[in-house]
Design a protein around this motif. Structure first.
Motif, PDB file in Angstrom:
ATOM      1  N   THR A  89      43.339  34.287  43.787  1.00  0.00           N
ATOM      2  CA  THR A  89      43.210  35.099  42.566  1.00  0.00           C
ATOM      3  C   THR A  89      43.502  34.261  41.336  1.00  0.00           C
ATOM      4  O   THR A  89      44.318  33.329  41.378  1.00  0.00           O
ATOM      5  N   SER A 148      41.016  39.056  44.854  1.00  0.00           N
ATOM      6  CA  SER A 148      41.179  40.248  44.009  1.00  0.00           C
ATOM      7  C   SER A 148      41.412  39.813  42.569  1.00  0.00           C
ATOM      8  O   SER A 148      42.157  38.862  42.316  1.00  0.00           O
ATOM      9  N   ALA A 170      37.864  43.714  44.429  1.00  0.00           N
ATOM     10  CA  ALA A 170      38.554  43.016  45.519  1.00  0.00           C
ATOM     11  C   ALA A 170      37.668  43.000  46.752  1.00  0.00           C
ATOM     12  O   ALA A 170      36.879  43.923  46.984  1.00  0.00           O
ATOM     13  N   ALA A 296      36.830  37.429  44.017  1.00  0.00           N
ATOM     14  CA  ALA A 296      36.447  38.615  44.787  1.00  0.00           C
ATOM     15  C   ALA A 296      34.945  38.701  45.010  1.00  0.00           C
ATOM     16  O   ALA A 296      34.478  39.497  45.834  1.00  0.00           O
TER      17      ALA A 296
END
Length: 345
Positions: A89, A148, A170, A296
């Motif tokens: 992320t 995500s 996500a 994601a």
């Protein structure tokens, strides 16, 4: 997570997929009311028609936990059997604790090791490479990888160059141990980075709930992008990385059932498809509906491809990511699901 040194030789298997998109739909029409642009201009230059934004009380961990639960439901795997959770992320809930640790707790994987990975839009494939290494070394049996992002919180919504692109969502995958005699799994990876281009795509802050309450990050802390430079990098490296990978495996595009690239810009994907000779029916694109969701994007696209009947058990996949760093990551893998496939929503 305890290494199993006595385990027989095994291959890492792409065993399940899952995705999550927030409820709020933001159309190009909504954006054109704020900045000097039009729906036609956005669609022509990016391929994006709409994107999703997280709710004010939704964070990266919240979305990742939903996607993770959908991955495990597809695999029919109890959360207690997850050995490792990796969350690639660019917008963690905090620098620490790791967003992955929060996700592991939320889904009940309380004996799992957990950490975040930062490689921007290449993060999901980077994390798959680490999951593969862990599984094939006997360090883990089941690794959950969940990309995500809440990029809407770190986007300057008055900056036409970036506000039309970035969005939230996500998606994840389960990498598990398969018998080396019967599992094809991940055949190879091509990973790299060119730090000399680090200033071409930069994000100074994360994406936690406090930013939502404040109306997002201040403009000087939002994503900064040199669009033309990133475009040149992406169109070059996507082709080079994929071709290098295929050449190393003595494979060609004809051996690939589906190509899933980072969903950044339709012109980048179209350029790569033309250079690599990818037929349109073997290139999956969900950019129109979800925009650029960074780490994601590939797992969300994989889950949607499965749901749309474009991805079937046994298919050979070419995954290609590229993004800030500047980084790139590609992999060739066969999709070998464990159990009944579940739609992501």
């Amino acid at each position: 997570m305890t290494p199993d040194r006595s385990a027989p030789r095994r291959r890492a298997r792409l065993a399940a997929l899952g995705g999550y998109a927030p409820a709020r739909v933001v159309t190009n029409a909504e954006i054109e009311r704020r900045v000097d642009t039009t729906d036609e201009w956005i669609r022509t230059r990016t391929g994006i028609r709409e994107r999703r934004y997280a709710a004010p009380d939704e964070t990266t961990a919240d979305m990742a936990a939903v996607a993770a639960e959908r991955v495990l439901a597809s695999a029919g795997l109890p959360s207690a059997e997850v050995d490792m959770v990796i969350v690639p992320t660019a917008t963690p809930d905090a620098l620490f604790p790791a967003t992955a640790a929060i996700v592991a707790d939320r889904i009940g994987a309380r004996r799992a090791a957990a950490y975040d990975l930062s490689a921007a839009c290449s993060g999901f494939v980077y994390a798959l490479a680490q999951a593969t290494a862990l599984v094939e070394a006997g360090m883990a049996g089941n690794v959950l990888v969940v990309g995500s992002e809440v990029l809407s919180r770190v986007t300057d919504h008055d900056d036409r160059a970036t506000c039309i692109l970035f969005a939230d969502g996500a998606g994840g995958a389960l990498v598990t141990a398969g018998d080396a005699e019967t599992t094809t799994g991940f055949l190879a990876f091509d990973l790299g980075a060119d730090g000399s281009g680090a200033d071409q795509l930069v994000l100074p802050v994360g994406g936690d709930r406090r930013l939502a309450a404040a109306g997002g990050a201040p403009a000087d802390a939002c994503i900064r992008m040199d669009g033309p430079a990133v475009f040149r990098f992406a169109t070059r490296v996507m082709v080079e990385s994929a071709q290098r990978l295929l050449d190393g495996l003595s494979m060609g595009i004809a051996d690939i059932d589906l190509v899933v690239a980072h969903q950044a810009n339709s012109r980048i994907m179209d350029h790569a498809a033309e250079r690599l000779g990818i037929p349109p029916e073997r290139l999956f694109n969900n950019l129109e509906l979800f925009g650029n969701t960074s780490s994601a994007s590939i797992p969300m696209a994989l889950a949607q491809a499965r749901d749309a009947g474009r991805l079937s058990p046994g298919d050979m996949l070419l995954l290609v990511g590229f993004g800030g760093g500047l980084t790139w990551a590609s992999s060739v893998v066969r999709y070998e699901p464990l159990g009944e496939e579940h739609q992501w929503a």
